[in-house]
Write an enzyme that holds these catalytic residues in place. Structure first.
Site, PDB file in Angstrom:
ATOM      1  N   HIS A   1      -2.082  -5.578   1.659  1.00 31.72           N
ATOM      2  CA  HIS A   1      -3.370  -6.262   1.508  1.00 31.72           C
ATOM      3  C   HIS A   1      -3.055  -7.656   1.003  1.00 31.72           C
ATOM      4  O   HIS A   1      -2.148  -7.840   0.196  1.00 31.72           O
ATOM      5  CB  HIS A   1      -4.246  -5.551   0.465  1.00 31.72           C
ATOM      6  CG  HIS A   1      -5.346  -6.428  -0.068  1.00 31.72           C
ATOM      7  ND1 HIS A   1      -6.565  -6.537   0.565  1.00 31.72           N
ATOM      8  CD2 HIS A   1      -5.392  -7.276  -1.131  1.00 31.72           C
ATOM      9  CE1 HIS A   1      -7.315  -7.415  -0.114  1.00 31.72           C
ATOM     10  NE2 HIS A   1      -6.622  -7.865  -1.139  1.00 31.72           N
TER      11      HIS A   1
ATOM     12  N   GLU B   1      -9.172 -10.963  -7.666  1.00 37.41           N
ATOM     13  CA  GLU B   1      -8.271  -9.829  -7.462  1.00 37.41           C
ATOM     14  C   GLU B   1      -7.102  -9.855  -8.446  1.00 37.41           C
ATOM     15  O   GLU B   1      -6.729  -8.813  -8.992  1.00 37.41           O
ATOM     16  CB  GLU B   1      -7.776  -9.813  -6.006  1.00 37.41           C
ATOM     17  CG  GLU B   1      -8.896  -9.484  -5.027  1.00 37.41           C
ATOM     18  CD  GLU B   1      -8.500  -9.537  -3.563  1.00 37.41           C
ATOM     19  OE1 GLU B   1      -9.322  -9.144  -2.725  1.00 37.41           O
ATOM     20  OE2 GLU B   1      -7.367  -9.977  -3.237  1.00 37.41           O
TER      21      GLU B   1
ATOM     22  N   ARG C   1       3.083  -6.412   9.071  1.00 36.68           N
ATOM     23  CA  ARG C   1       2.393  -5.307   9.744  1.00 36.68           C
ATOM     24  C   ARG C   1       3.047  -4.932  11.073  1.00 36.68           C
ATOM     25  O   ARG C   1       3.076  -3.767  11.445  1.00 36.68           O
ATOM     26  CB  ARG C   1       0.911  -5.624   9.907  1.00 36.68           C
ATOM     27  CG  ARG C   1       0.199  -5.567   8.555  1.00 36.68           C
ATOM     28  CD  ARG C   1      -1.238  -5.976   8.657  1.00 36.68           C
ATOM     29  NE  ARG C   1      -1.941  -5.783   7.397  1.00 36.68           N
ATOM     30  CZ  ARG C   1      -3.005  -6.481   7.031  1.00 36.68           C
ATOM     31  NH1 ARG C   1      -3.501  -7.413   7.833  1.00 36.68           N
ATOM     32  NH2 ARG C   1      -3.592  -6.239   5.878  1.00 36.68           N
TER      33      ARG C   1
ATOM     34  N   TYR D   1     -12.532  -2.397  -3.774  1.00 46.11           N
ATOM     35  CA  TYR D   1     -13.047  -2.377  -2.407  1.00 46.11           C
ATOM     36  C   TYR D   1     -14.566  -2.300  -2.336  1.00 46.11           C
ATOM     37  O   TYR D   1     -15.115  -1.986  -1.280  1.00 46.11           O
ATOM     38  CB  TYR D   1     -12.406  -1.225  -1.620  1.00 46.11           C
ATOM     39  CG  TYR D   1     -10.959  -1.500  -1.290  1.00 46.11           C
ATOM     40  CD1 TYR D   1     -10.611  -2.447  -0.334  1.00 46.11           C
ATOM     41  CD2 TYR D   1      -9.932  -0.835  -1.946  1.00 46.11           C
ATOM     42  CE1 TYR D   1      -9.289  -2.727  -0.033  1.00 46.11           C
ATOM     43  CE2 TYR D   1      -8.600  -1.108  -1.649  1.00 46.11           C
ATOM     44  CZ  TYR D   1      -8.284  -2.046  -0.693  1.00 46.11           C
ATOM     45  OH  TYR D   1      -6.970  -2.321  -0.397  1.00 46.11           O
TER      46      TYR D   1
ATOM     47  N   ASN E   1      -1.857   0.079   7.022  1.00 47.98           N
ATOM     48  CA  ASN E   1      -1.272  -1.171   7.514  1.00 47.98           C
ATOM     49  C   ASN E   1      -0.374  -1.866   6.493  1.00 47.98           C
ATOM     50  O   ASN E   1      -0.129  -3.057   6.571  1.00 47.98           O
ATOM     51  CB  ASN E   1      -2.364  -2.103   8.051  1.00 47.98           C
ATOM     52  CG  ASN E   1      -3.367  -2.511   6.996  1.00 47.98           C
ATOM     53  OD1 ASN E   1      -3.132  -2.352   5.801  1.00 47.98           O
ATOM     54  ND2 ASN E   1      -4.490  -3.042   7.427  1.00 47.98           N
TER      55      ASN E   1
ATOM     56  N   PHE F   1     -15.814   3.497   6.438  1.00 48.05           N
ATOM     57  CA  PHE F   1     -14.430   3.801   6.050  1.00 48.05           C
ATOM     58  C   PHE F   1     -14.180   3.706   4.546  1.00 48.05           C
ATOM     59  O   PHE F   1     -13.067   3.967   4.083  1.00 48.05           O
ATOM     60  CB  PHE F   1     -13.444   2.890   6.798  1.00 48.05           C
ATOM     61  CG  PHE F   1     -13.660   1.419   6.538  1.00 48.05           C
ATOM     62  CD1 PHE F   1     -13.168   0.804   5.400  1.00 48.05           C
ATOM     63  CD2 PHE F   1     -14.362   0.642   7.465  1.00 48.05           C
ATOM     64  CE1 PHE F   1     -13.366  -0.558   5.161  1.00 48.05           C
ATOM     65  CE2 PHE F   1     -14.564  -0.722   7.239  1.00 48.05           C
ATOM     66  CZ  PHE F   1     -14.067  -1.307   6.076  1.00 48.05           C
TER      67      PHE F   1
ATOM     68  N   LYS G   1       0.810  -1.227   0.000  1.00 49.01           N
ATOM     69  CA  LYS G   1       0.000   0.000   0.000  1.00 49.01           C
ATOM     70  C   LYS G   1       0.846   1.281   0.000  1.00 49.01           C
ATOM     71  O   LYS G   1       2.043   1.240   0.286  1.00 49.01           O
ATOM     72  CB  LYS G   1      -0.930  -0.023   1.216  1.00 49.01           C
ATOM     73  CG  LYS G   1      -1.944  -1.168   1.176  1.00 49.01           C
ATOM     74  CD  LYS G   1      -2.839  -1.123   2.407  1.00 49.01           C
ATOM     75  CE  LYS G   1      -3.865  -2.236   2.409  1.00 49.01           C
ATOM     76  NZ  LYS G   1      -4.734  -2.162   3.597  1.00 49.01           N
TER      77      LYS G   1
END
Length: 139
Positions: A116, A127, A103, A50, A113, A58, A10
């Site tokens: 993914h 995905e 993490r 998402y 974090n 969120f 990320k």
């Protein structure tokens, strides 16, 4: 046949130049990186990716975060790849993540974090297909 899973490094991790360190943890766990590219996720890509969280409070923040900087999308391969990578990532909340997990080592917070990983084999296939063509995955 080895199993495959999908990973994203990320924006909070790419901005701190942690791609190599995260990859080292992945490779030390016995998983192979068979597809990898650094991209800037478009708003449309992030919203689609998402969409399972669309009704959650969120969601908007997550989409904003995932489009805020470059990410590294990856296809990982190995024995029980989905479960193994979830173990290697550690708990979503870095404070609860086990020592040595990505993490625990690198995440800034629950939201930022660092990584993914797919939650299931079915999700992994979906995905991976969103970001990779078969010719981009080289075992």
């Amino acid at each position: 046949m080895a199993e495959r899973t999908f990973s994203i490094i990320k924006p909070d991790a790419t901005e701190r130049n942690l791609t190599g360190k995260v990859n080292a943890v992945i490779e030390e766990s016995g998983l192979r990186i068979v597809g990898q590219k650094r991209i800037r996720m478009s708003r449309a890509q992030a919203e689609k990716f998402y969409e399972v969280h669309k009704e959650r409070p969120f969601y908007g923040e997550l989409v904003d975060f995932m489009t805020s900087g470059p990410v590294v999308v990856q296809v990982l391969e190995g024995e029980n790849a989905v479960a193994r990578y979830r173990e290697v990532m550690g708990a979503t909340n870095p404070a609860q993540a086990a020592d040595g997990t990505i993490r625990k080592l690198y995440a800034k917070s629950v939201g930022e974090n660092s990584v993914h990983g797919s939650g299931s084999q079915d999700n992994a296939k979906i995905e991976i297909a969103q970001f990779f063509t078969d010719s981009e995955i080289v075992g």
